[in-house]
Design a protein around this motif. Structure first.
Motif, PDB file in Angstrom:
ATOM      1  N   THR A 130       0.829  -1.202   0.000  1.00  0.00           N
ATOM      2  CA  THR A 130       0.000   0.000   0.000  1.00  0.00           C
ATOM      3  C   THR A 130       0.864   1.252   0.000  1.00  0.00           C
ATOM      4  O   THR A 130       0.590   2.213  -0.732  1.00  0.00           O
ATOM      5  CB  THR A 130      -0.924   0.008   1.233  1.00  0.00           C
ATOM      6  N   ALA A 131       1.914   1.272   0.817  1.00  0.00           N
ATOM      7  CA  ALA A 131       2.792   2.431   0.908  1.00  0.00           C
ATOM      8  C   ALA A 131       3.558   2.668  -0.399  1.00  0.00           C
ATOM      9  O   ALA A 131       3.698   3.811  -0.848  1.00  0.00           O
ATOM     10  CB  ALA A 131       3.758   2.260   2.068  1.00  0.00           C
ATOM     11  N   VAL A 132       4.059   1.607  -1.011  1.00  0.00           N
ATOM     12  CA  VAL A 132       4.743   1.750  -2.290  1.00  0.00           C
ATOM     13  C   VAL A 132       3.812   2.339  -3.346  1.00  0.00           C
ATOM     14  O   VAL A 132       4.165   3.253  -4.088  1.00  0.00           O
ATOM     15  CB  VAL A 132       5.314   0.394  -2.762  1.00  0.00           C
ATOM     16  N   ARG A 133       2.598   1.820  -3.389  1.00  0.00           N
ATOM     17  CA  ARG A 133       1.615   2.330  -4.351  1.00  0.00           C
ATOM     18  C   ARG A 133       1.300   3.802  -4.092  1.00  0.00           C
ATOM     19  O   ARG A 133       1.172   4.610  -5.017  1.00  0.00           O
ATOM     20  CB  ARG A 133       0.345   1.485  -4.267  1.00  0.00           C
ATOM     21  N   SER A 134       1.221   4.161  -2.813  1.00  0.00           N
ATOM     22  CA  SER A 134       0.926   5.547  -2.454  1.00  0.00           C
ATOM     23  C   SER A 134       2.030   6.489  -2.924  1.00  0.00           C
ATOM     24  O   SER A 134       1.757   7.566  -3.474  1.00  0.00           O
ATOM     25  CB  SER A 134       0.739   5.658  -0.941  1.00  0.00           C
ATOM     26  N   VAL A 135       3.279   6.094  -2.729  1.00  0.00           N
ATOM     27  CA  VAL A 135       4.405   6.944  -3.141  1.00  0.00           C
ATOM     28  C   VAL A 135       4.475   7.052  -4.653  1.00  0.00           C
ATOM     29  O   VAL A 135       4.760   8.121  -5.204  1.00  0.00           O
ATOM     30  CB  VAL A 135       5.730   6.393  -2.567  1.00  0.00           C
ATOM     31  N   ARG A 136       4.200   5.982  -5.350  1.00  0.00           N
ATOM     32  CA  ARG A 136       4.330   5.993  -6.810  1.00  0.00           C
ATOM     33  C   ARG A 136       3.198   6.746  -7.509  1.00  0.00           C
ATOM     34  O   ARG A 136       3.382   7.272  -8.612  1.00  0.00           O
ATOM     35  CB  ARG A 136       4.378   4.571  -7.355  1.00  0.00           C
ATOM     36  N   THR A 137       2.026   6.822  -6.899  1.00  0.00           N
ATOM     37  CA  THR A 137       0.876   7.338  -7.619  1.00  0.00           C
ATOM     38  C   THR A 137       0.347   8.681  -7.130  1.00  0.00           C
ATOM     39  O   THR A 137      -0.432   9.319  -7.825  1.00  0.00           O
ATOM     40  CB  THR A 137      -0.286   6.325  -7.567  1.00  0.00           C
TER      41      THR A 137
END
Length: 242
Positions: free
Chosen positions: A234-241
């Protein structure tokens, strides 16, 4: 969304020794722009050794409390509380002395933004789930080398001592430019087995944003690895998007 570039070194098969083949790059217009020889090797991700700047502040990239796994109702910490929590997650904490001294965690980079931290707690098991976003120019490979050189350290703070053991796991979570997982135990000299902390942490980097997700338990409880994997993604997706 940031797209990681990849440079490839390809092995060229041959039945009678290594055959050198010239490879040429051509623009879509058809113009010849240059040639290079293929060399042996394996694909190397350029993002693992280079770093781009993420414009948004860590606090703006932090997953919302409702994005935590259901068993961990979460809150976002204030900047001051976030800094204290981030230092405690390495088993050392603010104002502590470390032996060997070279294993003392590095201080924040001058002028660095404060970390952004959200914490969820399972009230039944007392286990906590923490996500921290911070900005850094340090490659994760250097962190991994430092941890492997400091697998066991002695920590003293406010007259109390503890032994901190850190083991870098073979598991590498997906999605980040670099990533690793570690298991850490903090065993106090006094206080009984119930005060022993065990942490399971996934650490990743997307550009110059470091993502740290930790499940921490006390006593005989085991960290929640599934929750760490879920929140890390979830955190990776948040940073990328965002």
């Amino acid at each position: 969304m940031n797209v990681a570039r990849t440079s490839l070194n390809r092995a060229v098969p041959t039945t009678a020794g290594r055959r050198r083949v010239a490879a040429c790059a051509v623009l879509m217009t058809g113009a010849l722009t240059g040639c290079a020889e293929a060399v042996s090797g394996i694909p190397v991700a350029e993002s693992a050794t280079s770093m781009h700047h993420v414009e948004a502040a860590p606090a703006d990239l932090l997953p919302d409390p409702h994005e935590f796994p259901a068993a961990y109702p979460a809150v976002v910490l204030t900047p001051q509380a976030a800094s204290a929590a981030a230092e405690d997650l390495d088993g050392v904490g603010m104002g502590a002395t470390v032996s060997p001294v070279e294993c003392t965690p590095p201080e924040s980079e001058p002028g660095a933004e404060p970390p952004a931290v959200a914490v969820g707690t399972d009230e039944v098991s007392r286990a906590s789930l923490t996500v921290e976003l911070s900005r850094t120019t340090e490659l994760l490979a250097r962190v991994r080398d430092r941890l492997r050189a400091c697998e066991q350290i002695r920590v003293s703070r406010a007259g109390a001592g503890s032994t901190v053991t850190t083991e870098v796991s073979a598991h590498v979570p997906a999605g980040a430019d670099e990533a690793m997982t570690l298991r850490r135990s903090v065993i106090p000299d006094v206080g009984g087995a119930g005060l022993t902390q065990t942490m399971y942490t996934s650490v990743g980097r997307v550009g110059d944003i470091r993502i740290t997700v930790t499940s921490m338990t006390f006593g005989a409880g085991e960290p929640d690895k599934a929750a760490v994997d879920e929140l890390f993604a979830t955190a990776v997706r948040s940073v990328r998007t965002r």
